[in-house]
Every structure is written in structure tokens, then in C-alpha cells.
Design a protein around this motif. Sequence first.
Motif, PDB file in Angstrom:
ATOM      1  N   TYR A  13      54.048  80.452 -31.295  1.00  0.00           N
ATOM      2  CA  TYR A  13      55.175  80.075 -32.151  1.00  0.00           C
ATOM      3  C   TYR A  13      54.738  79.691 -33.555  1.00  0.00           C
ATOM      4  CZ  TYR A  13      57.735  80.120 -27.773  1.00  0.00           C
ATOM      5  OH  TYR A  13      58.287  80.524 -26.589  1.00  0.00           O
ATOM      6  N   SER A  14      53.509  79.211 -33.700  1.00  0.00           N
ATOM      7  CA  SER A  14      53.051  78.820 -35.032  1.00  0.00           C
ATOM      8  C   SER A  14      52.893  80.034 -35.950  1.00  0.00           C
ATOM      9  CB  SER A  14      51.716  78.075 -34.935  1.00  0.00           C
ATOM     10  OG  SER A  14      50.723  78.899 -34.335  1.00  0.00           O
TER      11      SER A  14
ATOM     12  N   PHE B 206      57.647  71.554 -31.109  1.00  0.00           N
ATOM     13  CA  PHE B 206      57.430  70.331 -31.880  1.00  0.00           C
ATOM     14  C   PHE B 206      56.101  70.404 -32.627  1.00  0.00           C
ATOM     15  CE2 PHE B 206      55.889  65.859 -32.107  1.00  0.00           C
ATOM     16  CZ  PHE B 206      56.847  65.387 -32.994  1.00  0.00           C
ATOM     17  N   LEU B 207      55.051  70.850 -31.930  1.00  0.00           N
ATOM     18  CA  LEU B 207      53.738  70.976 -32.567  1.00  0.00           C
ATOM     19  C   LEU B 207      53.769  72.060 -33.646  1.00  0.00           C
ATOM     20  CD1 LEU B 207      50.797  70.122 -32.692  1.00  0.00           C
ATOM     21  CD2 LEU B 207      50.309  71.734 -30.830  1.00  0.00           C
ATOM     22  N   THR B 208      54.519  73.113 -33.405  1.00  0.00           N
ATOM     23  CA  THR B 208      54.622  74.197 -34.383  1.00  0.00           C
ATOM     24  C   THR B 208      55.264  73.720 -35.675  1.00  0.00           C
ATOM     25  OG1 THR B 208      54.699  75.945 -32.719  1.00  0.00           O
ATOM     26  CG2 THR B 208      55.723  76.421 -34.850  1.00  0.00           C
ATOM     27  N   PHE B 209      56.343  72.958 -35.575  1.00  0.00           N
ATOM     28  CA  PHE B 209      56.999  72.467 -36.787  1.00  0.00           C
ATOM     29  C   PHE B 209      56.098  71.471 -37.519  1.00  0.00           C
ATOM     30  CE2 PHE B 209      61.013  73.819 -34.607  1.00  0.00           C
ATOM     31  CZ  PHE B 209      61.378  74.764 -35.561  1.00  0.00           C
ATOM     32  N   GLN B 210      55.315  70.696 -36.798  1.00  0.00           N
ATOM     33  CA  GLN B 210      54.330  69.838 -37.458  1.00  0.00           C
ATOM     34  C   GLN B 210      53.302  70.682 -38.206  1.00  0.00           C
ATOM     35  OE1 GLN B 210      53.183  67.538 -33.857  1.00  0.00           O
ATOM     36  NE2 GLN B 210      53.647  65.715 -35.079  1.00  0.00           N
ATOM     37  N   PHE B 211      52.882  71.776 -37.557  1.00  0.00           N
ATOM     38  CA  PHE B 211      51.894  72.675 -38.154  1.00  0.00           C
ATOM     39  C   PHE B 211      52.420  73.266 -39.460  1.00  0.00           C
ATOM     40  CE2 PHE B 211      50.524  77.180 -38.461  1.00  0.00           C
ATOM     41  CZ  PHE B 211      49.167  76.991 -38.677  1.00  0.00           C
ATOM     42  N   HIS B 212      53.686  73.625 -39.470  1.00  0.00           N
ATOM     43  CA  HIS B 212      54.247  74.253 -40.671  1.00  0.00           C
ATOM     44  C   HIS B 212      54.558  73.244 -41.772  1.00  0.00           C
ATOM     45  CE1 HIS B 212      54.464  78.370 -39.420  1.00  0.00           C
ATOM     46  NE2 HIS B 212      55.166  78.094 -38.325  1.00  0.00           N
ATOM     47  N   SER B 213      54.727  71.993 -41.428  1.00  0.00           N
ATOM     48  CA  SER B 213      55.142  71.014 -42.435  1.00  0.00           C
ATOM     49  C   SER B 213      53.985  70.223 -43.030  1.00  0.00           C
ATOM     50  CB  SER B 213      56.150  70.028 -41.823  1.00  0.00           C
ATOM     51  OG  SER B 213      55.558  69.315 -40.753  1.00  0.00           O
ATOM     52  N   ALA B 214      52.867  70.171 -42.336  1.00  0.00           N
ATOM     53  CA  ALA B 214      51.736  69.352 -42.800  1.00  0.00           C
ATOM     54  C   ALA B 214      50.586  70.227 -43.268  1.00  0.00           C
ATOM     55  CB  ALA B 214      51.265  68.434 -41.674  1.00  0.00           C
ATOM     56  N   SER B 215      49.698  69.638 -44.002  1.00  0.00           N
ATOM     57  CA  SER B 215      48.476  70.330 -44.397  1.00  0.00           C
ATOM     58  C   SER B 215      47.607  70.571 -43.164  1.00  0.00           C
ATOM     59  CB  SER B 215      47.704  69.487 -45.409  1.00  0.00           C
ATOM     60  OG  SER B 215      46.363  69.915 -45.496  1.00  0.00           O
ATOM     61  N   PRO B 216      47.062  71.765 -42.981  1.00  0.00           N
ATOM     62  CA  PRO B 216      46.185  72.011 -41.829  1.00  0.00           C
ATOM     63  C   PRO B 216      45.008  71.050 -41.770  1.00  0.00           C
ATOM     64  CG  PRO B 216      46.804  74.070 -42.861  1.00  0.00           C
ATOM     65  CD  PRO B 216      47.292  72.976 -43.765  1.00  0.00           C
ATOM     66  N   ILE B 217      44.535  70.638 -42.948  1.00  0.00           N
ATOM     67  CA  ILE B 217      43.417  69.692 -42.960  1.00  0.00           C
ATOM     68  C   ILE B 217      43.846  68.360 -42.366  1.00  0.00           C
ATOM     69  CG2 ILE B 217      41.888  68.373 -44.471  1.00  0.00           C
ATOM     70  CD1 ILE B 217      41.759  70.746 -46.322  1.00  0.00           C
ATOM     71  N   GLN B 218      45.059  67.918 -42.678  1.00  0.00           N
ATOM     72  CA  GLN B 218      45.554  66.669 -42.095  1.00  0.00           C
ATOM     73  C   GLN B 218      45.845  66.833 -40.609  1.00  0.00           C
ATOM     74  OE1 GLN B 218      45.820  63.628 -43.511  1.00  0.00           O
ATOM     75  NE2 GLN B 218      44.789  64.521 -45.303  1.00  0.00           N
ATOM     76  N   LEU B 219      46.490  67.943 -40.244  1.00  0.00           N
ATOM     77  CA  LEU B 219      46.818  68.173 -38.843  1.00  0.00           C
ATOM     78  C   LEU B 219      45.555  68.312 -37.992  1.00  0.00           C
ATOM     79  CD1 LEU B 219      49.411  68.534 -37.124  1.00  0.00           C
ATOM     80  CD2 LEU B 219      49.044  71.015 -37.317  1.00  0.00           C
ATOM     81  N   GLY B 220      44.516  68.908 -38.590  1.00  0.00           N
ATOM     82  CA  GLY B 220      43.277  69.109 -37.865  1.00  0.00           C
ATOM     83  C   GLY B 220      42.562  67.816 -37.509  1.00  0.00           C
TER      84      GLY B 220
ATOM     85  N   MET C 194      46.022  80.914 -33.583  1.00  0.00           N
ATOM     86  CA  MET C 194      45.167  82.065 -33.877  1.00  0.00           C
ATOM     87  C   MET C 194      46.024  83.325 -34.019  1.00  0.00           C
ATOM     88  SD  MET C 194      41.805  83.370 -31.803  1.00  0.00           S
ATOM     89  CE  MET C 194      41.090  81.721 -32.048  1.00  0.00           C
ATOM     90  N   PRO C 195      46.001  83.976 -35.172  1.00  0.00           N
ATOM     91  CA  PRO C 195      46.808  85.190 -35.354  1.00  0.00           C
ATOM     92  C   PRO C 195      46.327  86.328 -34.454  1.00  0.00           C
ATOM     93  CG  PRO C 195      46.038  84.303 -37.462  1.00  0.00           C
ATOM     94  CD  PRO C 195      45.272  83.603 -36.392  1.00  0.00           C
ATOM     95  N   ARG C 196      47.256  87.189 -34.084  1.00  0.00           N
ATOM     96  CA  ARG C 196      46.896  88.444 -33.433  1.00  0.00           C
ATOM     97  C   ARG C 196      46.687  89.480 -34.540  1.00  0.00           C
ATOM     98  NH1 ARG C 196      48.969  87.191 -27.929  1.00  0.00           N
ATOM     99  NH2 ARG C 196      50.820  85.861 -28.112  1.00  0.00           N
TER     100      ARG C 196
END
Length: 473
Positions: free
Chosen positions: A254-255, A284-298, A309-311
Motif C-alpha cells: 500500500y505504501s 495506518f502505517l502507510t499514511f504515516q509513511f506518506h506524511s512523514a520524512s522517511p528519515i524520521q519514520l526510519g 520496497m517497490p516492484r
Amino acid sequence: MVCLAALCAVLAVQMVSVGGAALKLEGSVENGATVLNHSMALVQRLDALLAQGNGSDVTLRVVTLGTEELKVIQGHSLVLGLQSDVLAELLHTANSSSLVLRESADSTAIFDKFIRYLYCGDISVRLSQAIPLHRLASKYHVWPLQQGVTRYMMQHLSSDSPAGHVVTWYQYAVQIGDMTLRNSCLQYLSWNLSSVIQSAEWRSVSEDLLMSLMQRSDLVLHNELELYEALEAWISHNQPADAVAENALQAVRYSMIPPQHLFRLQKQSPLMMKYRESVRDLLFLTFQFHSASPIQLGKYFALNCSLFMPRNYLSPAWGSSWVINNPTRDDRSFSFQTQLGPSGHDVSKRVTWNALFSPRWLPLGMRSSYSDHGALQPTRTDGGQPRVIITPASSSQDFAGVSFQKTVIVLARHQGKVLVRHVYNFHQSTEETGDFLVDADLQRRASEYLIDSSLYLHVIVKPIYQNLVTTRK
């Protein structure tokens, strides 16, 4: 059973009936000897022997399972026993000259072709006949035929058929435990998924195959939304158990779907509304992923799992098509842009890439020149191999927390359809794969890797977020 001498006598009669074959001289050998090759005449005599039933000492009565349909074939126990140890044992233990064999309907339909192969050693194969022929060859231990049919199936995955055949072959390979055939079918379906999900064959995908596909990162398709819609169609048609539907939905990445499309799915997709609870945490995790910086989420979540991971997406955000005319001549280059990452935080950020194709590329250990940004420079040599090199146009400092996997898809045309011929994954240069276009023979205009004498590629850049140290709570 007929003895060898009697069979030879019959063959002698058959030789007279076909008028004999012209002497074939294969060429002189040492000491003045000459090879006389009458093998084709022998095959013709054996073919006539089977067709006419001369000297037959056994009757094969092939009964179709579940019916009273019967096919009768007059045979010769010597030939049948020499070709199949299973038939030899059945003939040895038979109490009469009549042998009853029970086969499925599709096997019965081609049993006479199978027996003719035992006599003549050649057979014509159609797509619809591959499984029953392979089944008969396996059952009666005719190993050369079994191996030949397996090769035929692996070479004809892309052949056109009205209802499709690769899914059926995959399911058959799983049933008999042929992992080589199974993996070949799975790879073909993965690399050509966009065309598969648009065909009638998609509905016949089994639950096991569906999950095997959903879990793969090498699926070639336009985007993740296309996969979700295909899954929705499959579930609607097959009506699987809730557990199967939930497992498949949880395998959707979904991300990789933009938030605006996720909002629409939550309100308009019957499948999403029915199984909302099973994917609630993923959304829920996907929307967090899209709204936050990946560095912060990581700092709090692992970003190197399959969800992030993209296909192998063909949409312009992740790469570009590239047609190389006359791929054996000069170096070719082009530039393209991709999205920095799938996160909504990075959606407006673009990375410019320089791609170089060289038909004769110097091996890594012999290179010495680099560009200002560390990009490899083309060094051509007549002894080199084709290579694709992809490097960023800007400094790698702009990509903190992100690494990039490059994928080159090689397309080919088969029976009028453009299909994926091969997929190569690498970090910077296809030399890392070691086998890039190694069997392509680009000098040959009829090469299976060329379309109208041109090399058709699609270059994909897959951003992979790196994990950071997780913050302790």
C-alpha cells in the motif's frame, strides 16, 4: 512374444515394401572406410510396421477413465519393452496377448502418438498436448520424451493460446514436483503480469500461485494499484475463503499507492470495505509513511521490509523506455528522471539519471577513468561485452538514507506480442550481473532479443530506504 529373428524378418519385408532407401554417404573416415547411414529408412520401416500391424504380438486396449471409451493399438512387445521398462514389466506379467491400460481422456486422445514415438523416436507436440505427453512419458519411464517435452514447455511459455496455458503448466509442475518447470512458469508470469491479469487465464490462478505472485518483488506491472485491482477481480470471481482474501490483501504494498488513490479505495472498493479490519494497521502505517520524512519514520519502523520496497513498475515515475537502434555499433546514451522515493514526502523530488549503452565494454579491472561524480566512463574494446551503466547526474549526498537498485528489462516480440525476455538487476552497471545479454547475439538480425533489429529496453530505478537506529521507547 515375438522373437528378435521374427521381428527382423518382418522388418525385411517392410524394407521391400518401401522400395529400399537410397544409400547415404556421410563422408570418408580413416583407412578408407565410409559410413553408410540408413537410419531414416529404418524409421520409415518401423513406422509402416506399426501402422500396418504386421507381426503384431500384443494388443494394447487403452480405456478412458470413468468411461467405456476404448482405443485399440496393435503393437510389438520387443519394441515396446525396449523403449519402456514399465511396459516391459506389464508385458512380462500379462496372462494374455492383450494388455489393458487405463488413462485419462487427454492421455487416451494422444496415446497412439505416444506409441508411435516409441517406434520412430519423433513426435509433433502442440500446447494442449504437452501435459498429457509429459504424463505418459513419466508414467511409462520414457525419459528422453519426458525431458524433451519439459524443454518444449519451457521454450513455449510465451506462445499464444486462446485460454492461456502457463498457469495450467505451473499447476501441473507443482503436482509432479518439477521445480525447474515450476520456477520457469512463475518467472514468466511475474515478468509479464500486466498482460496475464488482462487475460482469461488470470481467473484460473490458484490460491497458492496467487500468494506466490503477491509476495514477489520482481513483478513487472504498471503500478501497485493495477495489482490491487487485479486482486479485486480475482477475489470477486473465485470467492475464496476469508483467510485467503485477507492474506492476499495483506501482501499488497500500500505504501507504493499514492494517498489519493488509497482514499478512493477505502470509500469505493467493495473488497476494501469488506476486509478493512484486516488491513487497517497496514493502511495506518502507510499514511504515516506518506506524511512523514522517511528519515524520521526510519527511527521507529523498519523501512527495508517488503511493504516499502517497490516492484518493477513501468510507470514514468520509476523509469523510462529506451529503444536502441543498431545496438552492435556505437555507444548510446540518454537521460531520464525518476521520483526520489515512493514516500509522499519525496513525491516532488526528482533525480536525473544518465544511462549509457555500450556494445563492447571493457571489463571492470581494466578501467581507470571516472567522471567528476564517480560515474564510469565508456572504454570500448572489440573483445568487450554489451553493458548498460546508470549513474546519477547529481551528487550522491542528495540521497541520504536512500540506495538505488537499477533494473533493465529486455523486451522481445513473440507471435506479435511484446513480452519480457529478461530482467537484470544491478547497482550501477550490468557488468555486476555477469550475464547481461550474454546469449543475445545482437549481430544476428533474427536474434530473439531484438525487435525490428533494435534493442527494446525499459530502465527502472528502485529506491530502497535504509534502516536507521530505532528509537527506544
